[in-house]
Structure formats: structure tokens, C-alpha cells
Design a protein around this motif. Structure first.
Motif, PDB file in Angstrom:
ATOM      1  N   ARG A 167      32.102 -18.862 -53.007  1.00 39.33           N
ATOM      2  CA  ARG A 167      32.662 -20.035 -53.676  1.00 39.33           C
ATOM      3  C   ARG A 167      34.047 -20.347 -53.127  1.00 39.33           C
ATOM      4  O   ARG A 167      34.414 -21.506 -52.900  1.00 39.33           O
ATOM      5  CB  ARG A 167      32.738 -19.799 -55.188  1.00 39.33           C
ATOM      6  N   TYR A 168      34.839 -19.307 -52.921  1.00 41.02           N
ATOM      7  CA  TYR A 168      36.183 -19.496 -52.391  1.00 41.02           C
ATOM      8  C   TYR A 168      36.128 -20.101 -50.991  1.00 41.02           C
ATOM      9  O   TYR A 168      36.895 -21.014 -50.664  1.00 41.02           O
ATOM     10  CB  TYR A 168      36.915 -18.155 -52.350  1.00 41.02           C
ATOM     11  N   LEU A 169      35.205 -19.610 -50.168  1.00 39.88           N
ATOM     12  CA  LEU A 169      35.090 -20.113 -48.807  1.00 39.88           C
ATOM     13  C   LEU A 169      34.661 -21.577 -48.779  1.00 39.88           C
ATOM     14  O   LEU A 169      35.128 -22.361 -47.953  1.00 39.88           O
ATOM     15  CB  LEU A 169      34.105 -19.256 -48.008  1.00 39.88           C
ATOM     16  N   LEU A 170      33.772 -21.948 -49.694  1.00 43.72           N
ATOM     17  CA  LEU A 170      33.357 -23.349 -49.768  1.00 43.72           C
ATOM     18  C   LEU A 170      34.538 -24.254 -50.106  1.00 43.72           C
ATOM     19  O   LEU A 170      34.620 -25.386 -49.631  1.00 43.72           O
ATOM     20  CB  LEU A 170      32.250 -23.520 -50.815  1.00 43.72           C
ATOM     21  N   ALA A 171      35.448 -23.727 -50.906  1.00 47.68           N
ATOM     22  CA  ALA A 171      36.621 -24.524 -51.281  1.00 47.68           C
ATOM     23  C   ALA A 171      37.584 -24.712 -50.122  1.00 47.68           C
ATOM     24  O   ALA A 171      38.481 -25.553 -50.190  1.00 47.68           O
ATOM     25  CB  ALA A 171      37.350 -23.863 -52.444  1.00 47.68           C
ATOM     26  N   GLN A 172      37.397 -23.934 -49.046  1.00 41.94           N
ATOM     27  CA  GLN A 172      38.274 -24.054 -47.891  1.00 41.94           C
ATOM     28  C   GLN A 172      37.805 -25.109 -46.904  1.00 41.94           C
ATOM     29  O   GLN A 172      38.483 -25.363 -45.895  1.00 41.94           O
ATOM     30  CB  GLN A 172      38.385 -22.707 -47.164  1.00 41.94           C
ATOM     31  N   VAL A 173      36.632 -25.708 -47.167  1.00 44.60           N
ATOM     32  CA  VAL A 173      36.140 -26.759 -46.282  1.00 44.60           C
ATOM     33  C   VAL A 173      37.190 -27.862 -46.214  1.00 44.60           C
ATOM     34  O   VAL A 173      37.826 -28.206 -47.209  1.00 44.60           O
ATOM     35  CB  VAL A 173      34.796 -27.314 -46.803  1.00 44.60           C
TER      36      VAL A 173
ATOM     37  N   GLU B  42      39.635 -13.371 -46.327  1.00 52.63           N
ATOM     38  CA  GLU B  42      40.942 -13.134 -45.716  1.00 52.63           C
ATOM     39  C   GLU B  42      40.978 -13.658 -44.288  1.00 52.63           C
ATOM     40  O   GLU B  42      42.000 -14.175 -43.838  1.00 52.63           O
ATOM     41  CB  GLU B  42      41.278 -11.646 -45.763  1.00 52.63           C
ATOM     42  N   LEU B  43      39.867 -13.537 -43.571  1.00 57.42           N
ATOM     43  CA  LEU B  43      39.810 -14.084 -42.222  1.00 57.42           C
ATOM     44  C   LEU B  43      39.963 -15.603 -42.250  1.00 57.42           C
ATOM     45  O   LEU B  43      40.695 -16.181 -41.439  1.00 57.42           O
ATOM     46  CB  LEU B  43      38.494 -13.697 -41.550  1.00 57.42           C
ATOM     47  N   ALA B  44      39.286 -16.253 -43.180  1.00 56.47           N
ATOM     48  CA  ALA B  44      39.405 -17.707 -43.315  1.00 56.47           C
ATOM     49  C   ALA B  44      40.844 -18.105 -43.622  1.00 56.47           C
ATOM     50  O   ALA B  44      41.353 -19.104 -43.083  1.00 56.47           O
ATOM     51  CB  ALA B  44      38.466 -18.209 -44.416  1.00 56.47           C
ATOM     52  N   ASP B  45      41.512 -17.339 -44.480  1.00 60.92           N
ATOM     53  CA  ASP B  45      42.899 -17.642 -44.818  1.00 60.92           C
ATOM     54  C   ASP B  45      43.816 -17.536 -43.596  1.00 60.92           C
ATOM     55  O   ASP B  45      44.700 -18.366 -43.404  1.00 60.92           O
ATOM     56  CB  ASP B  45      43.399 -16.697 -45.912  1.00 60.92           C
ATOM     57  N   ARG B  46      43.591 -16.518 -42.771  1.00 57.83           N
ATOM     58  CA  ARG B  46      44.448 -16.336 -41.604  1.00 57.83           C
ATOM     59  C   ARG B  46      44.217 -17.441 -40.572  1.00 57.83           C
ATOM     60  O   ARG B  46      45.167 -17.921 -39.940  1.00 57.83           O
ATOM     61  CB  ARG B  46      44.192 -14.966 -40.978  1.00 57.83           C
ATOM     62  N   ILE B  47      42.966 -17.852 -40.384  1.00 53.62           N
ATOM     63  CA  ILE B  47      42.677 -18.950 -39.465  1.00 53.62           C
ATOM     64  C   ILE B  47      43.330 -20.238 -39.973  1.00 53.62           C
ATOM     65  O   ILE B  47      43.948 -20.987 -39.210  1.00 53.62           O
ATOM     66  CB  ILE B  47      41.162 -19.140 -39.295  1.00 53.62           C
ATOM     67  N   ALA B  48      43.194 -20.482 -41.278  1.00 56.85           N
ATOM     68  CA  ALA B  48      43.793 -21.685 -41.865  1.00 56.85           C
ATOM     69  C   ALA B  48      45.314 -21.648 -41.740  1.00 56.85           C
ATOM     70  O   ALA B  48      45.952 -22.684 -41.504  1.00 56.85           O
ATOM     71  CB  ALA B  48      43.382 -21.811 -43.330  1.00 56.85           C
ATOM     72  N   GLU B  49      45.903 -20.466 -41.896  1.00 53.01           N
ATOM     73  CA  GLU B  49      47.356 -20.359 -41.779  1.00 53.01           C
ATOM     74  C   GLU B  49      47.817 -20.681 -40.363  1.00 53.01           C
ATOM     75  O   GLU B  49      48.844 -21.343 -40.168  1.00 53.01           O
ATOM     76  CB  GLU B  49      47.817 -18.952 -42.162  1.00 53.01           C
ATOM     77  N   LEU B  50      47.076 -20.221 -39.351  1.00 57.29           N
ATOM     78  CA  LEU B  50      47.420 -20.555 -37.967  1.00 57.29           C
ATOM     79  C   LEU B  50      47.405 -22.069 -37.767  1.00 57.29           C
ATOM     80  O   LEU B  50      48.328 -22.639 -37.163  1.00 57.29           O
ATOM     81  CB  LEU B  50      46.440 -19.889 -37.008  1.00 57.29           C
TER      82      LEU B  50
END
Length: 219
Positions: A73-79, A169-177
Motif C-alpha cells: 500500500r505504501y509503495l502504491l502511494a509513491q506512484v 526503503e529502496l523506493a524512498d532512497r530512489i525518490a530522495e535522489l
């Protein structure tokens, strides 16, 4: 880059040049506090598309059995359509209008037919390779020997920057970059003491130092 040893693989050569050049541009920001115009062009036309390839590789590689329901669910919210903030500056508003025009043209189709279906493309092999490379870099970052860390200032170590644990956490780091470099390109300045800037610098520093030494076996 004339001093860059060639690997024999054009995509890998471009990747090695990209991470080295980006790290050098981040050095300029750390030293001078600002980013010159040509450097902004490089970030937006070369570095950012690579990060988008990493993001596409992550989305294409993600499977439902790789995470629990809450994490999914969290990952879907990162779309992107959910996480893009409302434009707050004139530049952001112009970019949003241009994106809307592009999207409208896509929906109309090349022949101008309303409601033409949007073709969903499969993830490309290079995007998966870009993701794999990013994961290796993120795993290497905290293990980089302190004398090798080139981040300016007294804190010359990345040991406190953890390796991502799991897809979220991987998605968060990619988004932060992506966010850090987009903000840098937009504002042309950064605070060297900003933890996000330091993690972004560290990513490209570690990627640069991996270089051909980490891929010589493949070549």
C-alpha cells in the motif's frame, strides 16, 4: 571524458561517465554553494533521465510477493501521480502546464483521435540494469572506507547511511535522489549540511569509485 578507461560496453561507459560527472557537479555545489547553468542542463538532460530509468526498473521488477500488504500500500502511494506536490512557483506552474499539454497530446493519439488508448510499455533491460547498479551502490555506500569518502568537510564517512531494507526503503532512497537533484536543478543551490544532499553526494561518490573496478569481471 578523455581520462575514463573504456569498458567496451557503450551503456556501461555512459553510466560510468554519468556518475563521475554528476559527482563532480555536486563537488561544485558543495564548494561554491551554487550550480552554473551548463551543470543544470547536464542534470536535467542526463542524470535525471537515468534516475527515472532506475525508478522504472524498480516499478517493473516489483512483485506482490516481495512485500507485505502494508508495504505494498505504501509503495502504491509513491506512484508519481500520488506523490507529486502542487506547483508553488512560476517555474513549477509552467512545467505543470507543459506536462499537461504533453499528456493531452498522448491521449489524443498521433492522429488526433480522441480517447486513443495509451500504450503501456514493458520495462526495458537497461532499466533493470540501472536498478541493479543502484542497489549495488546503495549496499556499498556505508562500507566505503572512510579515507575514500570524498564528501567535503570533517565528516568523511558514509558508515551512518544504512543500506535500504526492503522495497519501501529502496523506493524512498530512489525518490530522495530524484527529489534532491530536481530541487538542485530548480534552485541552483544546496546546503552541504543537508542530510539528503549528503546521501545524494555519497551515492554518486560510491558509484564513481566502484567504476570499472567493480565491473572489470563483466568486461
Amino acid at each position: 571524458m578523455t581520462d575514463l578507461e573504456r569498458s567496451g560496453f557503450s551503456d556501461l561507459d555512459r553510466l560510468l561517465e554519468l556518475v563521475r560527472r554528476t559527482r563532480q557537479l555536486l563537488d561544485v555545489v558543495a564548494a561554491d554553494g551554487t550550480l552554473p547553468g551548463p551543470a543544470v542542463d547536464y542534470l536535467t538532460t542526463t542524470t535525471m533521465p537515468h534516475l527515472q530509468d532506475i525508478q522504472a526498473g524498480f516499478q517493473g521488477a516489483l512483485r506482490s510477493d516481495m512485500a507485505g500488504i502494508d508495504e505494498l500500500r505504501y509503495l502504491l502511494a509513491q506512484v508519481a501521480s500520488f506523490r507529486v506536490e502542487e506547483p508553488t512557483t512560476d517555474a513549477d506552474r509552467r512545467a505543470a502546464r507543459e506536462e499537461a499539454l504533453v499528456e493531452a497530446r498522448v491521449r489524443l493519439g498521433l492522429g488526433g483521435t480522441p480517447n486513443a488508448p495509451i500504450r503501456i510499455e514493458r520495462v526495458r533491460s537497461w532499466q533493470l540494469a540501472a536498478l541493479a547498479h543502484a542497489r549495488v551502490v546503495l549496499a556499498t555506500l556505508p562500507r566505503l572506507p572512510a579515507p575514500a569518502a570524498r564528501f567535503p568537510g570533517s565528516r568523511r564517512t558514509y558508515a551512518d547511511i544504512p543500506t535500504p531494507r526492503g522495497p519501501a526503503e529502496l523506493a524512498d532512497r530512489i525518490a530522495e535522489l530524484e527529489t534532491s537533484l530536481w530541487r538542485l536543478a530548480r534552485e541552483r543551490t544546496a546546503r552541504p549540511l543537508d542530510p539528503a544532499f549528503r546521501r545524494t553526494y555519497g551515492f554518486f561518490d560510491a558509484a564513481d569509485q566502484l567504476g570499472l573496478g567493480g565491473f572489470r569481471g563483466a568486461a
